[in-house]
Design an enzyme around this catalytic site. Structure first.
Site, PDB file in Angstrom:
ATOM      1  N   SER A 198      -3.185   4.494  -2.293  1.00 39.90           N
ATOM      2  CA  SER A 198      -3.833   3.329  -2.862  1.00 39.90           C
ATOM      3  C   SER A 198      -2.862   2.159  -2.828  1.00 39.90           C
ATOM      4  CB  SER A 198      -4.288   3.606  -4.299  1.00 39.90           C
ATOM      5  OG  SER A 198      -4.886   2.470  -4.870  1.00 39.90           O
ATOM      6  N   HIS A 228       0.869  -1.184   0.000  1.00 39.77           N
ATOM      7  CA  HIS A 228       0.000   0.000   0.000  1.00 39.77           C
ATOM      8  C   HIS A 228       0.900   1.226   0.000  1.00 39.77           C
ATOM      9  CE1 HIS A 228      -3.726   2.281   0.865  1.00 39.77           C
ATOM     10  NE2 HIS A 228      -2.874   3.109   1.437  1.00 39.77           N
ATOM     11  N   CYS A 229       0.803   2.028  -1.046  1.00 38.60           N
ATOM     12  CA  CYS A 229       1.677   3.198  -1.203  1.00 38.60           C
ATOM     13  C   CYS A 229       0.965   4.450  -0.693  1.00 38.60           C
ATOM     14  CB  CYS A 229       2.068   3.372  -2.666  1.00 38.60           C
ATOM     15  SG  CYS A 229       3.165   4.775  -2.949  1.00 38.60           S
ATOM     16  N   VAL A 230       1.565   5.101   0.302  1.00 41.43           N
ATOM     17  CA  VAL A 230       0.947   6.312   0.856  1.00 41.43           C
ATOM     18  C   VAL A 230       1.043   7.484  -0.110  1.00 41.43           C
ATOM     19  CG1 VAL A 230       1.360   5.605   3.242  1.00 41.43           C
ATOM     20  CG2 VAL A 230       3.106   6.938   2.043  1.00 41.43           C
TER      21      VAL A 230
END
Length: 414
Positions: free
Chosen positions: A273, A267-269
């Site tokens: 998403s 999960h990429c901040v």
């Protein structure tokens, strides 16, 4: 029939009808917190979180069908980043302090939100506003000096547009598994008797052993009920008790998104998403365009502010950079871009190495936890050995992500 909301009314988080004019009234959590602070008493557990949630719920603007809530995490980058950069441009020592403090503050906020397991638009807002503000400073302070040609400005702008286009694609569906219709009361006990169908999203004939585990890794909650069975093609699949569905190989559940994602990487901040099967290519493309555009913009700015010096020399030794405020602001923005570019470059390097060994971030963390992977290249990559089929095959598999699986003839099935 309930009366519709006016432009200044809203329904608060407790389900009560409220008005913007009463935003400072009836705030029990804040009143109790101030009372305890004035009487030197400690706050009860969770008091600060409740105060923050109450304040965030009341930050709204009037709108046609009722007051619209403003995401508070969007505001700090828009306000603080220009202030910090302008302060840093006043003196070399101020610049050193500010540019050292900014990464520390960002990492601290990341740790805070990661510990609370909540999504935030702070990092996406910071990234997009940083791009816009750096481009604005470049056009206002660097281009008017006459050292940058129109073709160079067009090239830089094109790189920025391509990066934003790739980022927009990366923000779309990462490969969410559809939630099955029904009452959601199915149990995993009867799962092994079901006829399992679907894409494995891996290489044919490879069994996922060890890396598919039920403990909390990369957003998977502890205590998830999971069972495993062999699918029709010999590929292991498991059950997600939260989404009430059978997950194909390499899929994982993200607690922040609350969904299962095909070939979940992480999960990429920065895009708020997940990175999965459907958007991994766009994510790598956005990082690559960002690196090229950022390095090119840094080079053009240093060639203008520090004439006659190479890129690395000018970055660390640029006499006269603080002789006027315009040069100081440009040089400060160059260092800010360099710090951000170094961080994104590290992320891109890890991603490229993982692709070369056909391993995801989630699988690498699971392998480290279960001690089933090999550390390579000084620990930069964890080879699980499950899907690694060589450099060219691994990259061919990555480039084919999201494409429909090839149709199998009747002779192959027989």
């Amino acid at each position: 029939m309930e009366e519709p909301l006016c432009c200044c009314e809203y329904v608060d988080r407790r389900g009560r009808r409220n008005h913007l004019a009463a935003c400072c009234c009836d705030c029990r959590e804040l009143d109790e917190g101030c009372d305890r602070w004035l009487t030197c008493r400690s706050l009860p557990p969770g008091a600060l979180e409740r105060i923050a949630d109450d304040v965030a719920d009341r930050c709204r603007v009037p709108w046609f069908a009722g007051a619209v809530k403003i995401n508070v995490s969007l505001v700090p980058p828009l306000v603080l980043l220009p202030i910090f950069l302008h302060v840093a441009a006043l003196h070399f020592l101020l610049g050193l302090v500010v540019l050292t403090s900014l990464p520390v503050v960002v990492l601290w906020y990341y740790y805070l939100t990661h510990r609370r397991k909540e999504r935030t638009l702070f990092f996406l807002s910071l990234g997009l506003f940083s791009l816009g503000y750096m481009y604005y400073v470049f056009l206002q302070e660097v281009v008017p000096r006459g050292q940058v040609g129109h073709s160079q400005v067009v090239l830089l702008t094109s790189g920025l547009v391509l990066m934003l286009a790739a980022l927009s694609r990366a923000k779309k569906d990462p490969g969410y598994l559809p939630i099955p219709a029904g009452d959601g009361k199915s149990s995993h006990q009867d799962f092994p008797n079901k006829n399992l169908r679907g894409s494995s999203n891996g290489l044919h004939g490879v069994a996922t052993a060890g890396a598919a585990s039920g403990r909390a890794v990369n957003g998977e909650a502890k205590g998830y009920s999971r069972a495993s069975a062999e699918g029709p093609e010999g590929v292991r699949k498991d059950w997600c008790a939260k989404c009430q569905l059978v997950r194909p190989a390499r899929a994982g559940h993200c607690r922040l998104c609350g969904r299962c994602v095909r070939r979940l990487d992480h999960h990429c901040v920065w895009i708020n998403s997940c990175v999965g099967e459907q958007n991994h290519q766009a994510f790598i493309l956005a990082l690559s365009f960002f690196m090229l555009t950022s390095v090119y913009g840094i080079t053009l700015t240093l060639d203008t502010v520090c004439r006659g010096r190479t890129l690395f020399v000018a970055l660390f030794y640029c006499p006269g950079a603080y002789s006027d405020y315009s040069s100081a602001l440009s040089f400060t923005c160059v260092w800010y871009c360099a710090i951000v570019t170094a961080g994104m470059g590290y992320i891109l390097l890890i991603q490229l190495l993982n692709i070369s060994y056909n391993v995801t971030e989630r699988e690498a963390r699971l392998a480290l936890r279960d001690n089933t992977g090999r550390r390579l290249l000084g620990g930069l990559v964890i080879d699980t050995g499950q899907y690694n089929r060589g450099f060219l095959c691994n990259w061919g598999h990555f480039l084919s992500l999201g494409s429909p699986p090839p149709l199998r003839s009747a002779e192959d099935i027989v």
